[in-house]
Design a protein around this motif. Sequence first.
Motif, short mmCIF file in Angstrom:
data_model
loop_
_atom_site.label_atom_id
_atom_site.label_comp_id
_atom_site.label_asym_id
_atom_site.label_seq_id
_atom_site.Cartn_x
_atom_site.Cartn_y
_atom_site.Cartn_z
N ILE A 29 48.77 39.97 31.98
CA ILE A 29 47.69 40.82 32.17
C ILE A 29 47.72 41.16 33.52
O ILE A 29 48.36 40.57 34.29
N CYS A 30 46.78 42.14 33.90
CA CYS A 30 46.64 42.55 35.19
C CYS A 30 47.85 42.70 36.12
O CYS A 30 48.34 42.52 37.28
N ASN A 31 48.99 43.56 35.50
CA ASN A 31 50.41 43.52 35.87
C ASN A 31 50.50 45.17 35.19
O ASN A 31 50.29 45.59 34.32
N ARG A 32 51.45 45.89 36.31
CA ARG A 32 52.03 47.01 35.74
C ARG A 32 53.06 47.12 34.92
O ARG A 32 53.69 46.06 34.53
N ASP A 33 53.09 48.19 34.22
CA ASP A 33 54.30 48.40 33.23
C ASP A 33 55.66 48.77 34.19
O ASP A 33 55.75 49.96 34.56
N ASP A 94 43.40 30.93 46.62
CA ASP A 94 42.19 30.85 46.61
C ASP A 94 41.77 30.05 45.14
O ASP A 94 41.92 30.21 44.06
N PRO A 95 41.25 28.79 45.72
CA PRO A 95 41.05 27.63 44.50
C PRO A 95 39.95 28.06 43.74
O PRO A 95 39.72 27.25 42.52
N GLU A 96 38.95 29.04 43.86
CA GLU A 96 37.82 29.30 43.09
C GLU A 96 38.23 30.60 42.21
O GLU A 96 37.21 30.65 41.42
N ASP A 97 39.47 30.96 42.16
CA ASP A 97 39.70 32.13 41.45
C ASP A 97 39.86 31.93 39.97
O ASP A 97 40.28 30.75 39.44
N THR A 98 39.36 32.62 39.07
CA THR A 98 39.56 32.67 37.66
C THR A 98 40.14 33.81 37.01
O THR A 98 40.12 34.95 37.84
N VAL A 99 40.36 33.96 35.79
CA VAL A 99 40.78 35.23 35.24
C VAL A 99 39.96 36.21 35.25
O VAL A 99 40.49 37.44 35.65
N GLN A 100 38.84 36.09 35.09
CA GLN A 100 37.95 37.09 35.28
C GLN A 100 37.73 37.70 36.61
O GLN A 100 37.91 38.85 36.66
N SER A 101 37.88 36.84 37.73
CA SER A 101 37.72 37.18 39.24
C SER A 101 38.85 38.02 39.50
O SER A 101 38.83 38.92 40.39
N VAL A 102 39.93 37.71 38.79
CA VAL A 102 41.04 38.47 39.20
C VAL A 102 41.04 39.80 38.61
O VAL A 102 41.50 40.69 39.14
N LEU A 103 40.69 39.93 37.56
CA LEU A 103 40.69 41.31 36.55
C LEU A 103 39.54 41.99 37.38
O LEU A 103 39.88 43.43 37.73
N GLU A 104 38.50 41.66 37.71
CA GLU A 104 37.45 42.22 38.69
C GLU A 104 38.09 42.89 39.98
O GLU A 104 38.02 44.14 40.50
N THR A 105 38.99 42.04 40.44
CA THR A 105 39.75 42.52 41.71
C THR A 105 40.66 43.58 41.59
O THR A 105 40.67 44.54 42.05
N VAL A 106 41.38 43.70 40.49
CA VAL A 106 42.39 44.36 40.03
C VAL A 106 41.82 46.00 39.85
O VAL A 106 42.18 46.86 40.47
N VAL A 107 40.65 45.95 38.97
CA VAL A 107 39.84 47.17 38.83
C VAL A 107 39.20 47.68 39.92
O VAL A 107 39.21 48.81 40.11
N ARG A 108 38.63 46.87 40.76
CA ARG A 108 38.10 47.30 42.02
C ARG A 108 38.80 47.89 43.24
O ARG A 108 38.43 48.81 44.02
N THR A 109 40.04 47.43 43.00
CA THR A 109 40.72 47.72 44.42
C THR A 109 42.19 48.69 43.89
O THR A 109 43.02 48.60 44.39
N SER A 121 43.50 51.66 32.27
CA SER A 121 42.59 51.74 30.88
C SER A 121 42.70 50.30 30.41
O SER A 121 41.91 49.58 29.98
N ARG A 122 43.93 49.84 30.40
CA ARG A 122 44.37 48.55 29.89
C ARG A 122 43.69 47.21 30.68
O ARG A 122 42.87 46.56 29.95
N PHE A 123 43.54 47.52 31.89
CA PHE A 123 43.04 46.57 32.66
C PHE A 123 41.37 46.59 32.73
O PHE A 123 40.51 45.70 32.18
N VAL A 124 40.75 47.65 32.44
CA VAL A 124 39.51 47.84 32.17
C VAL A 124 39.06 47.07 30.81
O VAL A 124 38.05 46.50 30.58
N GLN A 125 39.96 47.52 29.83
CA GLN A 125 39.80 46.89 28.30
C GLN A 125 39.71 45.23 28.37
O GLN A 125 38.75 44.66 27.63
#
Length: 254
Positions: A29-33, A94-109, A121-125
């Motif tokens: 997840i959170c990866n380009r094709d 970052d020791p505080e990171d989670t899968v959710q926070s990583v997805l948020e970063t990907v979508v926001r940036t 579309s895949r990341f937002v889903q």
Amino acid sequence: MMPRKRKPVLERVRLSDVLPLVDEYGNEICNRDYSLQVNIDYVDELARSFGPSGEPDEEVKLVRDGDVYRVKAGNSRVRAMKQLGTEECWAVIDPEDTVQSVLETVVRTNVKKKYEPAEESRFVQQLALFGDDEYVGAVARIGAESAGRLRRGAALAGERAQQVCMEQLMAAADFEDRPEYAEEILGAAEGSWRSVAGELARRKRADEAEAALRARAAELGIAVVDELPDGLRYAGRCDDADGLEAAYMAAAAG
């Protein structure tokens, strides 16, 4: 007292220990094709931009996962370094990171080398797995209403949703009461789905207008026929259910 948040740290890591982020089923997840030529070219361009050290000027950001690291930001930079044969690099952990926070970063940036429409579309889903439409709409900056349409469109598309852009999924969601129309939109090519959706929208409006006219005619006791019987002629025209009674009375009086 709230526990103090641990700060990110800069570490030297071996690239052989750096892997893409995966979900609970082992899917990336959170990866380009990276089978797309546009992304292959982008990685090549990045590799050429690195200095003699074979490392980028901006450190990649990683999440610790046991004995390995998962990429939070910088998948393309990691691939470019591995392509060059670079063995180690500096990384921000970052020791505080989670899968959710990583997805948020990907979508926001999504601002540097923008993701392809289907990738975004895949990341937002994937982000929708962690929150409701208000949450997704805020993070992705598309609003709760659009997030809801995206969620419904993805449900209609099923497994295909991962390969369909957000706008196409949302267009399909507008026809969830007509599955055959939604299927036409989802099955249309990237360059033609908008015209298909527009034509289906016009067809739907015409069908709804006809249904409203027939319902109003039934209320007024007006017989509806599909063909003009012999011996009769057209006495007037009405395309609006609200004006049917007045048009009928005017035709009868004439």
